[in-house]
Design a protein around this motif. Structure first.
Motif, PDB file in Angstrom:
ATOM      1  N   GLU A  31       0.807  -1.220   0.000  1.00  0.00           N
ATOM      2  CA  GLU A  31       0.000   0.000   0.000  1.00  0.00           C
ATOM      3  C   GLU A  31       0.842   1.273   0.000  1.00  0.00           C
ATOM      4  O   GLU A  31       0.338   2.350  -0.331  1.00  0.00           O
ATOM      5  N   GLN A  37       1.949   3.177   2.413  1.00  0.00           N
ATOM      6  CA  GLN A  37       1.935   3.975   3.632  1.00  0.00           C
ATOM      7  C   GLN A  37       0.836   3.498   4.565  1.00  0.00           C
ATOM      8  O   GLN A  37      -0.066   2.757   4.169  1.00  0.00           O
ATOM      9  N   ASP A  38       0.936   3.931   5.810  1.00  0.00           N
ATOM     10  CA  ASP A  38      -0.060   3.631   6.829  1.00  0.00           C
ATOM     11  C   ASP A  38      -0.729   4.956   7.192  1.00  0.00           C
ATOM     12  O   ASP A  38      -0.069   5.887   7.655  1.00  0.00           O
ATOM     13  N   ARG A  39      -2.038   5.024   6.988  1.00  0.00           N
ATOM     14  CA  ARG A  39      -2.754   6.294   7.190  1.00  0.00           C
ATOM     15  C   ARG A  39      -2.702   6.797   8.623  1.00  0.00           C
ATOM     16  O   ARG A  39      -2.933   7.974   8.879  1.00  0.00           O
ATOM     17  N   ARG A  40      -2.393   5.920   9.578  1.00  0.00           N
ATOM     18  CA  ARG A  40      -2.264   6.361  10.965  1.00  0.00           C
ATOM     19  C   ARG A  40      -1.155   7.401  11.110  1.00  0.00           C
ATOM     20  O   ARG A  40      -1.159   8.207  12.055  1.00  0.00           O
ATOM     21  N   ASN A  93      -0.134   9.714   8.750  1.00  0.00           N
ATOM     22  CA  ASN A  93      -0.176  10.787   7.760  1.00  0.00           C
ATOM     23  C   ASN A  93       0.284  12.127   8.316  1.00  0.00           C
ATOM     24  O   ASN A  93       0.918  12.910   7.619  1.00  0.00           O
ATOM     25  N   GLN A 127     -13.073   6.353   9.339  1.00  0.00           N
ATOM     26  CA  GLN A 127     -12.709   6.334   7.923  1.00  0.00           C
ATOM     27  C   GLN A 127     -13.804   5.690   7.079  1.00  0.00           C
ATOM     28  O   GLN A 127     -14.120   6.162   5.982  1.00  0.00           O
ATOM     29  N   LYS A 173     -16.184   7.364   4.097  1.00  0.00           N
ATOM     30  CA  LYS A 173     -16.123   6.827   2.736  1.00  0.00           C
ATOM     31  C   LYS A 173     -17.455   6.275   2.258  1.00  0.00           C
ATOM     32  O   LYS A 173     -17.858   6.469   1.107  1.00  0.00           O
TER      33      LYS A 173
END
Length: 261
Positions: free
Chosen positions: A85, A87-90, A92, A231, A235
């Motif tokens: 993926e 990156q890890d959205r945690r 950001n 999240q 969405k």
């Protein structure tokens, strides 16, 4: 004396690993090996505590083996996922802030030590007890949790790997019974390990029951479910199918009376 020394050495080792990890991650501005470092520390401390404890009873060997199995599977899975993926959205709003990043790595050290505490106590304990129902039930709960988490992770991996599912949410397999079956499996595993380890615990050692409670609290109220639920609502919140899924699928425990948990 041996137990206190072992716990202290494990705590120092834990912090040292996470702080070195923070220094590297902060310099490189990446979170790609954050989860791998965490799961690897679990495995390392489980084995070090068994060596430093100097006993090697069967219960200790089994416990250490189960922690190792958990750590290798989850660590590998999470590492492959973030490589895929990117990156890890945690992270950001974290990876570019060394101070905040340091807090994340230090919290990981706390997570490792508290969660692993029953195993560290068990491996430091010279006293042994014959295997009994508590051990077999505990290992059975661990096995159920391991299977639940591994199957749920693989189902979601397969779902997200299918281009036809782009922009969709998973609601089949174990995900039809719980919105977070992987987290349910995680909680079950550490609950089972505490139950088995408690066979040799006495007095204050039993306070290590905080381990599965801490895992539940962290996933339910801090770093897991709240972030993912927010999240998902952002969405798919206006999607009638998702609204129906939220209404009819328990958050964590696959039983109607636990829908609000």
């Amino acid at each position: 004396m041996i137990m206190g020394s072992t716990l202290a050495k494990c705590a120092v080792t834990d912090l040292a690993i996470q702080w070195v990890g923070w220094a590297l991650a902060s310099a490189l501005k990446t979170e790609k090996f954050y989860d791998l470092a965490g799961s690897g520390t679990f495995v390392l401390l489980a084995h070090l505590s068994r060596v430093w404890g100097g006993n090697g009873h069967l219960r200790q060997n089994v416990q250490t083996g189960l922690v190792t199995t958990w750590g290798l599977r989850l660590g590998t899975f999470l590492f492959l996922r973030i490589l895929k993926e990117g990156q890890d959205r945690r992270f950001n709003n974290v990876r570019d802030s060394p101070g905040t990043f340091f807090v994340y790595w230090t919290v990981q050290a706390l997570w490792v030590f508290i969660t692993l505490l029953p195993t560290l106590i068990l491996n430091s304990e010279r006293r042994d007890e014959p295997l009994g129902p508590r051990d077999y039930i505990g290992w059975g709960i661990w096995g159920l949790g391991f299977a639940t988490e591994a199957i749920a992770d693989q189902q979601k991996w397969n779902f997200k790997s299918d281009p036809d599912n782009a922009g969709k949410f998973i609601h089949h397999g174990l995900w039809a019974y719980s919105r977070h079956p992987n987290y349910l499996g995680e909680i079950l595993q550490w609950s089972g390990l505490f139950l088995s380890a408690s066979s040799v615990m006495r007095g204050p050692q039993c306070l290590s029951a905080v381990s599965p409670l801490f895992v539940w609290f962290l996933l339910r109220h801090v770093s897991g479910i709240p972030i993912l639920e927010k999240q998902a609502m952002k969405k798919w919140g206006s999607d009638p199918a998702f609204q129906n899924y939220i209404k009819n699928t328990p958050l964590l425990w696959p039983f109607p009376k636990f829908k609000g948990e």
